[in-house]
Design a protein around this motif. Sequence first.
Motif, short mmCIF file in Angstrom:
data_model
loop_
_atom_site.label_atom_id
_atom_site.label_comp_id
_atom_site.label_asym_id
_atom_site.label_seq_id
_atom_site.Cartn_x
_atom_site.Cartn_y
_atom_site.Cartn_z
N PRO A 107 -2.94 0.66 -3.90
CA PRO A 107 -2.46 -0.74 -3.89
C PRO A 107 -1.52 -1.02 -5.06
O PRO A 107 -1.82 -0.68 -6.21
N ALA A 143 -4.11 4.72 0.76
CA ALA A 143 -3.00 3.96 0.19
C ALA A 143 -3.38 3.42 -1.18
O ALA A 143 -4.46 2.86 -1.37
N GLY A 155 0.84 -1.18 0.00
CA GLY A 155 0.00 0.00 0.00
C GLY A 155 0.88 1.23 0.00
O GLY A 155 1.66 1.43 0.95
#
Length: 607
Positions: free
Chosen positions: A553, A551, A531
């Motif tokens: 991915p 975050a 993340g």
Amino acid sequence: MKRVITTLAILLVVIVAGMTALVLLVNPNDFRSYMVKQVEQRSGYRLEVSGDLRWHVWPKLSILAGRMSLTAPGAAQPLVTAENMRLDVNLWPLLSHQLSVSQVMLSNAVVRATPESAPQQPQNAPVAPGRSEAAAPASGWSFDIGQLRVANSLLIWRQPGGDEYNFRNLNINLNQDARHLASIELSTSLTRNQRNAVLSLKGQLDASQYPHRLSGQIDELNYALSGADIPPQGIKGTLSAQGSWRAETQQFALTQMQLSANDSALSGEASGSLASPQQLALQLHATQLNFDNLMANAPQAGDGATQHATVARAPVIATPREQNNLDSPLNAMNLAVNLKADSAVWRGLTLQDFALDVANQQGLIALRTLRGRLGEGDFSAPGTIDIRQAETRVALQPVLNKVAIQPLLAAFDLPQTAQGALSLNGELSGEGLSLEAAKRRWRGDAQLSASDVKLAQLNLQQMVRRAVARASDRVSSDESSEQGIRQLDGRLALNNGVLRLTDLKGEGDRLRLQGGGEVNMPTQQLDMTFGLTLTGWKGDDRLVALLSQQAVPLRIYGGWNNVQYSLPVDQLLRQQLQSEAKSRLNQWLDRQPKNSDSDSLRKLLRP
């Protein structure tokens, strides 16, 4: 001038005539019983000489004999047998009815150093005192040997319960004075298990206290090893040392050792005992120690496609006996090795201040010290190695401190996909001692920390910026000079070739990272998920807030030779746009009067 030539010719004729007369008058077979008797009185050994003895006058006055054997007291087999024996005798003592042998030469001899040829004491035999000189013979003959020469012979050596070794092409030249101080020249070769060894030696021997004690020095010993499971260039070098041997305790010692092996140079001393269990202690120091030049499976520098040396393997002639730890000589001995090297090379890694302290107790090996410096960092890996069973069992406690990651990956034949400095503290255990066994059959875990980490061909900050730019033009971010991860921490777990990374947390310039995944070394596959949170965005406030807090991915997966990645920034932004549109529509509906159409629309917009 004519008178000088005439005088010399007459003198030569007289000498030849005298020698001829001596040969005709003296029968060499008269010496047979005397030689047998003298050898037995002085040493206890039984000498047997077959066939007639005969004279040989050129180039030396000699006695030629046929097959001979020399057998120790109570031995089941002769110590020495030879097809031919020549005794070079001195002329002048022979004129006074004395036999003085200047040299003994054996050709095509077989020397057995085995339990069957060793002296055997009779039961209830009294213990003999220290060495004493034999009494003078009753007859008028005297007997002395100053030189021994053995040519084109065979040495069979075997310890009790051990394997047999046949040293062929054995040549020995020994010169001994009246004080039993001897100079020795020796050369031989050994072939065993498709491996060849050739050695030659020059040295000095003090046998004045034989058989209780021997001492001397090796002036120069040259050796060369080649064949199966040995580096293609072979192993060759020299050895010099001072040495001593005590027969009562079967102890030996080597001091002032100077040993070279290919481009490695060592000095030190060795001591030990051949009594059961065998003992060996080594104290060594190396200015330069190159393990890669001494190991058959070490990686070779050069072309990236050639990772390992081409090593000759023994041909399959028949089904070989399976080798395991039961064949190891370490199971029958105690060994202590203390080695220090100013510089060492192992699997391409240059080690400084390398130190190794090992103690083996009949198969249980304690690595009390295994440490060194590697670049700007250092390492330590104490532990134990158990070879008392058929399967080697290893337990190590590795500690790395700021060791460069990329050369470490290369040494362990892993993709060099990362740079930086690694610190690690863990415990490992498993079966097998090879690199392949470590990558497939070891287990353990460790706490890791890395600094200044950079991934090959992957600039995480740049990947996120470009992905966001492709998905939306409402936000942007300035390029940063820092491209890697300043600090990364986490845990590592190894389970039979599967390397699992968990609790990874890192940070860099405007970057935060967390995640984990696994690397499968046997199948050469990886699957990592991170993340990524990047700061420093400009533009739409809501997207800036989203990208600064949410975050992104990142998944890296696939085979080592075909790594793929997924960075779905557009999905993240699309979800944000959908949420924003839904929120604005709800706000508009709240301002509208309630009716059946607005109620139906509200139901559709509810999550």
